[in-house]
Write a protein that holds these residues in place. Sequence first.
Motif, PDB file in Angstrom:
ATOM      1  N   THR A 210       0.961  -1.179   0.010  1.00  8.10           N
ATOM      2  CA  THR A 210       0.255   0.186  -0.222  1.00  8.10           C
ATOM      3  C   THR A 210       1.285   1.397   0.082  1.00  8.10           C
ATOM      4  N   ASP A 211       1.054   2.148  -0.903  1.00 11.31           N
ATOM      5  CA  ASP A 211       0.957   3.486  -0.967  1.00 11.31           C
ATOM      6  C   ASP A 211       2.903   3.658  -0.798  1.00 11.31           C
ATOM      7  N   ARG A 212       3.135   2.406  -1.698  1.00  9.66           N
ATOM      8  CA  ARG A 212       4.257   2.575  -1.731  1.00  9.66           C
ATOM      9  C   ARG A 212       5.503   3.953  -2.659  1.00  9.66           C
ATOM     10  N   LYS A 213       6.333   4.599  -2.495  1.00  9.10           N
ATOM     11  CA  LYS A 213       6.628   5.795  -3.279  1.00  9.10           C
ATOM     12  C   LYS A 213       7.537   4.605  -4.100  1.00  9.10           C
ATOM     13  N   LEU A 214       7.822   5.178  -5.050  1.00  9.94           N
ATOM     14  CA  LEU A 214       8.825   4.995  -6.041  1.00  9.94           C
ATOM     15  C   LEU A 214       9.274   5.741  -7.360  1.00  9.94           C
ATOM     16  N   LEU A 215      10.327   6.177  -7.283  1.00  5.66           N
ATOM     17  CA  LEU A 215      10.662   6.790  -8.068  1.00  5.66           C
ATOM     18  C   LEU A 215      10.889   5.911  -9.652  1.00  5.66           C
ATOM     19  N   LEU A 216      10.659   6.451 -10.913  1.00  2.94           N
ATOM     20  CA  LEU A 216       9.659   5.955 -11.939  1.00  2.94           C
ATOM     21  C   LEU A 216      10.236   6.902 -13.355  1.00  2.94           C
ATOM     22  N   LYS A 217      10.357   6.377 -14.376  1.00  2.00           N
ATOM     23  CA  LYS A 217      10.564   7.497 -15.416  1.00  2.00           C
ATOM     24  C   LYS A 217      10.036   7.293 -16.564  1.00  2.00           C
ATOM     25  N   LYS A 218       9.470   8.404 -17.625  1.00  2.00           N
ATOM     26  CA  LYS A 218       8.530   8.586 -18.364  1.00  2.00           C
ATOM     27  C   LYS A 218       8.757   8.202 -19.116  1.00  2.00           C
ATOM     28  N   LYS A 219       8.511   8.792 -20.924  1.00  3.97           N
ATOM     29  CA  LYS A 219       8.344   7.924 -21.365  1.00  3.97           C
ATOM     30  C   LYS A 219       9.349   9.155 -22.191  1.00  3.97           C
ATOM     31  N   ASP A 220       9.322  10.724 -21.860  1.00  2.00           N
ATOM     32  CA  ASP A 220      10.700  11.352 -22.197  1.00  2.00           C
ATOM     33  C   ASP A 220      11.409  11.416 -21.230  1.00  2.00           C
ATOM     34  N   TYR A 221      11.941   9.527 -20.717  1.00  2.00           N
ATOM     35  CA  TYR A 221      13.267   9.782 -19.138  1.00  2.00           C
ATOM     36  C   TYR A 221      13.088  10.564 -18.930  1.00  2.00           C
ATOM     37  N   SER A 222      12.005  11.713 -17.929  1.00  4.01           N
ATOM     38  CA  SER A 222      12.347  12.667 -16.790  1.00  4.01           C
ATOM     39  C   SER A 222      11.764  11.572 -16.047  1.00  4.01           C
ATOM     40  N   ASN A 223      11.678  12.466 -14.411  1.00  7.74           N
ATOM     41  CA  ASN A 223      11.655  11.358 -13.747  1.00  7.74           C
ATOM     42  C   ASN A 223      10.223  11.606 -12.939  1.00  7.74           C
ATOM     43  N   ILE A 224       9.869  10.566 -12.614  1.00 10.91           N
ATOM     44  CA  ILE A 224       8.296  11.044 -11.747  1.00 10.91           C
ATOM     45  C   ILE A 224       8.267  10.225 -10.796  1.00 10.91           C
ATOM     46  N   TRP A 225       7.352  10.677  -9.436  1.00  4.54           N
ATOM     47  CA  TRP A 225       7.326  10.124  -8.076  1.00  4.54           C
ATOM     48  C   TRP A 225       5.869   9.833  -8.076  1.00  4.54           C
ATOM     49  N   VAL A 226       5.615   8.641  -7.812  1.00  2.05           N
ATOM     50  CA  VAL A 226       4.746   7.993  -8.210  1.00  2.05           C
ATOM     51  C   VAL A 226       4.458   7.167  -6.389  1.00  2.05           C
ATOM     52  N   SER A 227       2.841   7.135  -6.228  1.00  2.00           N
ATOM     53  CA  SER A 227       2.693   6.539  -5.509  1.00  2.00           C
ATOM     54  C   SER A 227       2.162   5.118  -5.476  1.00  2.00           C
ATOM     55  N   VAL A 228       2.705   3.361  -5.076  1.00  2.00           N
ATOM     56  CA  VAL A 228       2.059   2.589  -5.850  1.00  2.00           C
ATOM     57  C   VAL A 228       1.281   1.646  -4.968  1.00  2.00           C
ATOM     58  N   SER A 229       0.073   1.013  -5.055  1.00  2.00           N
ATOM     59  CA  SER A 229      -0.407   0.337  -4.361  1.00  2.00           C
ATOM     60  C   SER A 229      -0.914  -1.028  -5.366  1.00  2.00           C
ATOM     61  N   ALA A 230      -0.366  -2.382  -4.788  1.00  2.00           N
ATOM     62  CA  ALA A 230      -0.499  -3.464  -5.809  1.00  2.00           C
ATOM     63  C   ALA A 230      -1.267  -4.383  -5.358  1.00  2.00           C
ATOM     64  N   ARG A 231      -2.219  -4.688  -6.015  1.00  2.00           N
ATOM     65  CA  ARG A 231      -2.500  -6.516  -4.906  1.00  2.00           C
ATOM     66  C   ARG A 231      -2.060  -7.656  -6.018  1.00  2.00           C
ATOM     67  N   VAL A 243      -0.305  -9.033 -11.215  1.00  2.00           N
ATOM     68  CA  VAL A 243      -0.687  -8.048  -9.498  1.00  2.00           C
ATOM     69  C   VAL A 243      -1.194  -7.376 -10.703  1.00  2.00           C
ATOM     70  N   ASP A 244      -2.180  -6.924  -9.754  1.00  2.00           N
ATOM     71  CA  ASP A 244      -3.334  -6.020  -9.742  1.00  2.00           C
ATOM     72  C   ASP A 244      -2.918  -4.484  -8.928  1.00  2.00           C
ATOM     73  N   GLY A 245      -2.731  -2.911 -10.163  1.00  2.00           N
ATOM     74  CA  GLY A 245      -2.292  -2.160  -9.038  1.00  2.00           C
ATOM     75  C   GLY A 245      -2.417  -0.819  -9.618  1.00  2.00           C
ATOM     76  N   MET A 246      -2.597  -0.326  -7.880  1.00  3.25           N
ATOM     77  CA  MET A 246      -2.742   1.821  -8.551  1.00  3.25           C
ATOM     78  C   MET A 246      -1.742   2.513  -8.647  1.00  3.25           C
ATOM     79  N   VAL A 247      -1.963   3.703  -9.452  1.00  2.22           N
ATOM     80  CA  VAL A 247      -0.825   4.340  -9.679  1.00  2.22           C
ATOM     81  C   VAL A 247      -0.897   5.638  -9.381  1.00  2.22           C
ATOM     82  N   GLU A 248      -0.400   5.990  -8.099  1.00  3.09           N
ATOM     83  CA  GLU A 248      -1.283   8.329  -8.636  1.00  3.09           C
ATOM     84  C   GLU A 248       0.538   8.936  -8.578  1.00  3.09           C
ATOM     85  N   ASP A 249      -0.105   9.707  -9.155  1.00  2.00           N
ATOM     86  CA  ASP A 249       1.278  10.355  -9.499  1.00  2.00           C
ATOM     87  C   ASP A 249       1.301  11.236  -8.175  1.00  2.00           C
TER      88      ASP A 249
END
Length: 881
Positions: A210-231, A243-249
Amino acid sequence: MNCSPLPQFVIDLDHRVVLWNKAMEDYSQIKSTDIVGTDHHWKVFYDSKRPCMVDLVINEDLEGLKYWFPHRCKPSQQVKGAYEAEQYYPHRGPQGTHLHFTVSTIRSHDGEIIGGFESFEDITKRKVAEKELQESEEKFRSLIENLNVGVYRNTSDPWGTFIQVNPAFAQIFGYDSPDEIMQINVMDLYVNKEDRVRFLEGLQREGSITDRKLLLKKKDYSNIWVSVSARAHYHEEGFIDWVDGMVEDTTHRIEVEEALQKSEKQYRSIVENINDGFCIHDFKGVIQDCNENFALMLGFGREEVIGTNLDEFSSTRMLSFKNDVVDELKNKGVVEFDGDVRGKNGIRRYYSINSSIISQEGNGKVQSFLRDVTKRKEMEKKLLKSENKAHKRLSEIEAIYNSAPMGLCVLDCDLRYLRINKSMAEMNGFSPQEHIGKSIHEIVPDLSQQGEAIAKEIFQTGKAVCMEMNGTTAAQDGAVRTWIEGWYPIKDSSHRIVGINVAALEITEIKRANEDLKKSEEKLRLTIEGAGVIMWFWNMENDRVECRGHYKHILGPGPIPDMGYNELLSFVHPDDLEKVEAAFQKTLQYGEDFKVETRTIWKDKSVHWFSIMGRVVYDLQGKPQEMIGIALDITNNKIVQLELQETLRKLKRSNAELEQFAYVASHDLQEPLRMITSFLQLLKLRYENQLDSDANEFIHFAIDGATRMQEMINDLLTYSRIDRKRGDFKEVKIEDILQQITFEYKLLIQEKNAVISHGELPVITADYTQMVQLFQNLISNSIKYNDQPCPTIHITAEKQDNDWIFKVADNGIGIDPQQGDRIFKIFQRLHSPDEYEGTGIGLAIVKRIVERHGGRIWYDSQPGKGSNFYFNIPWRLNHEV
Ligand code: ADP
């Protein structure tokens, strides 16, 4: 067929029911026996007659099937030559009814159609569930599609393959569509590969993250902080299927959070640095947070204040967050009001409170700013007080203006009345309302010319004008009247004249009185001068004496000196000084009028008698202010008076001597007279016959004379004894006296045939013997001087003022009034002894007795018409007169 759970029936080629199974009976509630042989099977499905599916099938009427069962009819997959159809009956059951029909022909051995078989199943429940599922799937899909949150399903291998994603997911990572992002692996999104490994480990371990903060990257390689919850979804064999999940920017959220933190800091710093008190509280007033200033306002520490209620500090409950304030706050979101706070030190201060809602949830969250307005409040209070005062003062002035006995009005520059008080309106003879807007020319035409002249002067000079005005108004029958008027310019802030204030005092009466006073003063002056009186005024405050009239000759020639009390006394004769000073003292002490007779010594050393009178004049406080008076030269009177006194003294002495003489004479004469008389009688007795007739006649005359002389001496003695007698006054009943006299004169009355009568007679205080003498003389005179055959005497008494007036009336010979008072004089007679006997002393005695009793005697009479003798005796005679 009968055992089939599905309702079934069979018809023949004539469309008549041949078989009707048990389930059919239950469903249709029609007994097999009732329907077999009839073509009424349509009634189970329809309200009016129409072909059922089986009717069309046995007729091989494909057109009819299309027509009556347009969409849902199709050949059966399972039974050759059979047809299936679904029909929806919307009006049966609460949600309508779905029936699934299976219809087939029944053929003979040779393949000819001999009848038809129809079976059906109620699929309503299934249909409803299908519909609901479809709807919910639809909703879910739409939700996923439209959700702002990224939703994904992927495999759980380290690389991870996307199974499904929603548009929002693609969008978060800058991809145009779900399809585009599904081209890459999950791992491709990670900046740090270890994060993916750790994520999967966690998922493996926990089954969900639940609500794991992850630093990911976008199509243009810019970084993005997301919160991921998965089951994780597990396969039957225990490994993770997908795995089903929800990502929030959360880039934005983090930015916001950072900004929030920053703003929180800023906010705190503002809150702590503002001068206002600041607090956050709920709708009930419970304080949740506050700044130092606020805590200071209450006189507590910040920590102590939190958790307390605002109302605890408000003495007037003006801070109350329980009533209208909260209502207004909830309605408008903000509220501004004034309240007071009593601090820990007990001092109350006033605040302007500005509250706004932060949150409506629960008990609410309100932020309030408190600004100290104590000074303003106090100013307001003072202002209110001074406004009240001013208002009061204004209404007082208004009342004074209206009720002033002086005429007051305000005129504009065209001399029209703007305002007028009652007095002025009355003077002019119109009501105050009738004046407003009218010019002085219209209201007081007779005075307008004078008024216009004054106004002209005011406009020229800008200065007030005071003057006397004369003329008539509509009041007081147009009589000519006089006023003292003050016309004052009214100026605006730039000193321009905008109107005129007029004050008028009527002095008609004063003027008239002044003139009268002048006249009367003139008269007085003339009188004083004419009478030779001196008027003197002694001002006690400055000890100045002023004189008017005939006083200059007292002072002698030369300038008139300043005079005071002492100078005044220096004119008084030294022998009278004590008396005069005592009189002054008495007047000053007791306020009695000053009255003294004194000798004065003039400058030329001559001595004059003065009668001096004076009176003290007091000021309003009752303090003696002035003494005014007159002094009259009475020297001549005094001389006359002294001479008179001297004469009186001498007269008294000579009277006394005379009385003494009369008494002594009459008393001492009696003895020798008695001797003469007795020897003359002896002479007559012895020698009457021896002497000649002349001698006898001489003796007779001598005796007669001596007898008369004796009578006269007797009377004289009686007369002189009247005043010598000591007072013996007592109550005397006049009726008793008359009775006594009637008794004594019994013979005379009988002889003369007289009648004595009387009216009601009083009891008086008198000398009894003298009263007898008085009435004896009057009554005997009335009988004596009477020629009537029947003399009548009537005695009456009448009360008049302080006197009893007695009247003795007779019907006698009367008296000639020309004789006047002669009859009351001693030895005065109107008749000779030959006519009427008597010595002429009777009425003199009567007069003296009456006078001794304080009365007077008089008479009225005409000869031949009887006489009325009157005398008065004071009825309240308390002492000897
Ligand atoms: P006398 O009676 O002794 O003469 P009076 O003094 O009594 O003295 O009176 C004075 C005079 O007044 C009398 O002489 C008489 O002429 C007159 N006189 C007095 N009383 C009456 C009377 N009732 N009627 C008429 N004359 C009277």
